[in-house]
Design a protein around this motif. Structure first.
Motif, PDB file in Angstrom:
ATOM      1  N   MET A   1     150.930  46.824 112.198  1.00  0.00           N
ATOM      2  CA  MET A   1     151.929  47.615 111.558  1.00  0.00           C
ATOM      3  C   MET A   1     151.321  48.514 110.473  1.00  0.00           C
ATOM      4  SD  MET A   1     154.782  47.041 113.094  1.00  0.00           S
ATOM      5  CE  MET A   1     154.054  46.638 114.644  1.00  0.00           C
ATOM      6  N   ALA A   2     150.115  48.192 110.026  1.00  0.00           N
ATOM      7  CA  ALA A   2     149.485  49.006 108.982  1.00  0.00           C
ATOM      8  C   ALA A   2     149.302  50.455 109.429  1.00  0.00           C
ATOM      9  CB  ALA A   2     148.144  48.401 108.581  1.00  0.00           C
ATOM     10  N   ASP A   3     148.952  50.661 110.682  1.00  0.00           N
ATOM     11  CA  ASP A   3     148.809  52.030 111.193  1.00  0.00           C
ATOM     12  C   ASP A   3     150.148  52.760 111.176  1.00  0.00           C
ATOM     13  OD1 ASP A   3     146.112  51.679 111.615  1.00  0.00           O
ATOM     14  OD2 ASP A   3     146.343  51.193 113.735  1.00  0.00           O
ATOM     15  N   LEU A   4     151.227  52.059 111.501  1.00  0.00           N
ATOM     16  CA  LEU A   4     152.558  52.660 111.477  1.00  0.00           C
ATOM     17  C   LEU A   4     152.936  53.050 110.052  1.00  0.00           C
ATOM     18  CD1 LEU A   4     155.252  53.428 112.775  1.00  0.00           C
ATOM     19  CD2 LEU A   4     155.937  51.021 112.580  1.00  0.00           C
ATOM     20  N   VAL A   5     152.704  52.171 109.105  1.00  0.00           N
ATOM     21  CA  VAL A   5     153.033  52.443 107.700  1.00  0.00           C
ATOM     22  C   VAL A   5     152.312  53.693 107.215  1.00  0.00           C
ATOM     23  CG1 VAL A   5     152.796  51.571 105.337  1.00  0.00           C
ATOM     24  CG2 VAL A   5     153.581  50.053 107.163  1.00  0.00           C
ATOM     25  N   GLU A   6     151.078  53.852 107.629  1.00  0.00           N
ATOM     26  CA  GLU A   6     150.267  54.994 107.189  1.00  0.00           C
ATOM     27  C   GLU A   6     150.874  56.333 107.605  1.00  0.00           C
ATOM     28  OE1 GLU A   6     145.830  56.645 108.153  1.00  0.00           O
ATOM     29  OE2 GLU A   6     146.080  54.476 107.937  1.00  0.00           O
ATOM     30  N   VAL A   7     151.488  56.393 108.781  1.00  0.00           N
ATOM     31  CA  VAL A   7     152.020  57.670 109.272  1.00  0.00           C
ATOM     32  C   VAL A   7     153.517  57.847 109.028  1.00  0.00           C
ATOM     33  CG1 VAL A   7     150.217  57.887 111.016  1.00  0.00           C
ATOM     34  CG2 VAL A   7     152.408  56.842 111.632  1.00  0.00           C
ATOM     35  N   LEU A   8     154.213  56.823 108.574  1.00  0.00           N
ATOM     36  CA  LEU A   8     155.669  56.908 108.408  1.00  0.00           C
ATOM     37  C   LEU A   8     156.157  58.117 107.603  1.00  0.00           C
ATOM     38  CD1 LEU A   8     157.087  53.300 108.052  1.00  0.00           C
ATOM     39  CD2 LEU A   8     157.429  54.948 109.892  1.00  0.00           C
ATOM     40  N   PRO A   9     155.470  58.531 106.547  1.00  0.00           N
ATOM     41  CA  PRO A   9     155.973  59.697 105.810  1.00  0.00           C
ATOM     42  C   PRO A   9     156.053  60.968 106.666  1.00  0.00           C
ATOM     43  CG  PRO A   9     154.340  58.530 104.505  1.00  0.00           C
ATOM     44  CD  PRO A   9     154.316  57.925 105.882  1.00  0.00           C
ATOM     45  N   HIS A  10     155.362  60.984 107.785  1.00  0.00           N
ATOM     46  CA  HIS A  10     155.328  62.173 108.636  1.00  0.00           C
ATOM     47  C   HIS A  10     156.164  62.008 109.908  1.00  0.00           C
ATOM     48  CE1 HIS A  10     152.035  63.262 106.020  1.00  0.00           C
ATOM     49  NE2 HIS A  10     151.489  62.083 106.290  1.00  0.00           N
ATOM     50  N   VAL A  11     156.795  60.851 110.073  1.00  0.00           N
ATOM     51  CA  VAL A  11     157.518  60.538 111.298  1.00  0.00           C
ATOM     52  C   VAL A  11     159.025  60.582 111.038  1.00  0.00           C
ATOM     53  CG1 VAL A  11     157.949  58.740 113.024  1.00  0.00           C
ATOM     54  CG2 VAL A  11     155.646  59.078 112.136  1.00  0.00           C
ATOM     55  N   HIS A  12     159.715  61.377 111.841  1.00  0.00           N
ATOM     56  CA  HIS A  12     161.167  61.485 111.695  1.00  0.00           C
ATOM     57  C   HIS A  12     161.895  61.021 112.944  1.00  0.00           C
ATOM     58  CE1 HIS A  12     160.448  63.634 108.007  1.00  0.00           C
ATOM     59  NE2 HIS A  12     159.546  64.339 108.662  1.00  0.00           N
ATOM     60  N   PHE A  13     161.142  60.746 114.008  1.00  0.00           N
ATOM     61  CA  PHE A  13     161.718  60.388 115.299  1.00  0.00           C
ATOM     62  C   PHE A  13     160.761  59.437 116.006  1.00  0.00           C
ATOM     63  CE2 PHE A  13     161.648  61.214 119.860  1.00  0.00           C
ATOM     64  CZ  PHE A  13     162.985  61.100 120.205  1.00  0.00           C
ATOM     65  N   ILE A  14     161.300  58.338 116.539  1.00  0.00           N
ATOM     66  CA  ILE A  14     160.493  57.383 117.307  1.00  0.00           C
ATOM     67  C   ILE A  14     161.162  57.173 118.659  1.00  0.00           C
ATOM     68  CG2 ILE A  14     159.701  54.990 117.482  1.00  0.00           C
ATOM     69  CD1 ILE A  14     159.484  54.977 114.414  1.00  0.00           C
ATOM     70  N   GLN A  15     160.393  57.333 119.730  1.00  0.00           N
ATOM     71  CA  GLN A  15     160.883  57.060 121.072  1.00  0.00           C
ATOM     72  C   GLN A  15     160.851  55.551 121.265  1.00  0.00           C
ATOM     73  OE1 GLN A  15     161.857  59.692 122.926  1.00  0.00           O
ATOM     74  NE2 GLN A  15     162.679  58.344 124.474  1.00  0.00           N
ATOM     75  N   ALA A  16     162.008  54.916 121.272  1.00  0.00           N
ATOM     76  CA  ALA A  16     162.133  53.458 121.315  1.00  0.00           C
ATOM     77  C   ALA A  16     162.213  52.971 122.756  1.00  0.00           C
ATOM     78  CB  ALA A  16     163.362  53.027 120.517  1.00  0.00           C
ATOM     79  N   LYS A  17     161.084  52.956 123.417  1.00  0.00           N
ATOM     80  CA  LYS A  17     161.045  52.557 124.827  1.00  0.00           C
ATOM     81  C   LYS A  17     161.236  51.049 124.972  1.00  0.00           C
ATOM     82  CE  LYS A  17     158.406  56.455 126.305  1.00  0.00           C
ATOM     83  NZ  LYS A  17     157.792  56.979 127.491  1.00  0.00           N
ATOM     84  N   SER A  18     161.832  50.688 126.087  1.00  0.00           N
ATOM     85  CA  SER A  18     162.076  49.283 126.368  1.00  0.00           C
ATOM     86  C   SER A  18     162.100  49.094 127.879  1.00  0.00           C
ATOM     87  CB  SER A  18     163.412  48.860 125.760  1.00  0.00           C
ATOM     88  OG  SER A  18     163.633  47.495 125.967  1.00  0.00           O
TER      89      SER A  18
END
Length: 79
Positions: A1-18
């Motif tokens: 999750m550390a990689d996700l936290v690092e980019v979160l300020p630049h992310v406004h949309f996540i493709q929530a695949k399942s």
């Protein structure tokens, strides 16, 4: 999750695949508890867009998306 936290300020949309959410609302392939917790803990306010990637049986996709939404709501409600 550390990689996700690092980019979160630049992310406004996540493709929530399942691909498979079982009857107990557990995703068999995606660690949604960790992902949603990370998003909420870091104040993320973007959008998740559900996309079903599993078997293409009649009505299965709609049911799987419904299950994913219920799963995500349940995780968020526990926070």
């Amino acid at each position: 999750m550390a990689d996700l936290v690092e980019v979160l300020p630049h992310v406004h949309f996540i493709q929530a695949k399942s691909a498979e959410v079982d009857d107990d609302l557990r995703d068999l392939h995606v660690p949604w508890d960790d992902i949603v917790s990370t998003l909420l803990d870091h104040g993320w306010s973007g959008w998740l867009s559900s996309e079903y990637e599993g078997r293409r049986d009649p009505y299965r996709g709609a049911d799987q998306v419904r299950r994913q939404h219920a799963l995500l709501r349940r995780i968020a409600a526990r926070r």
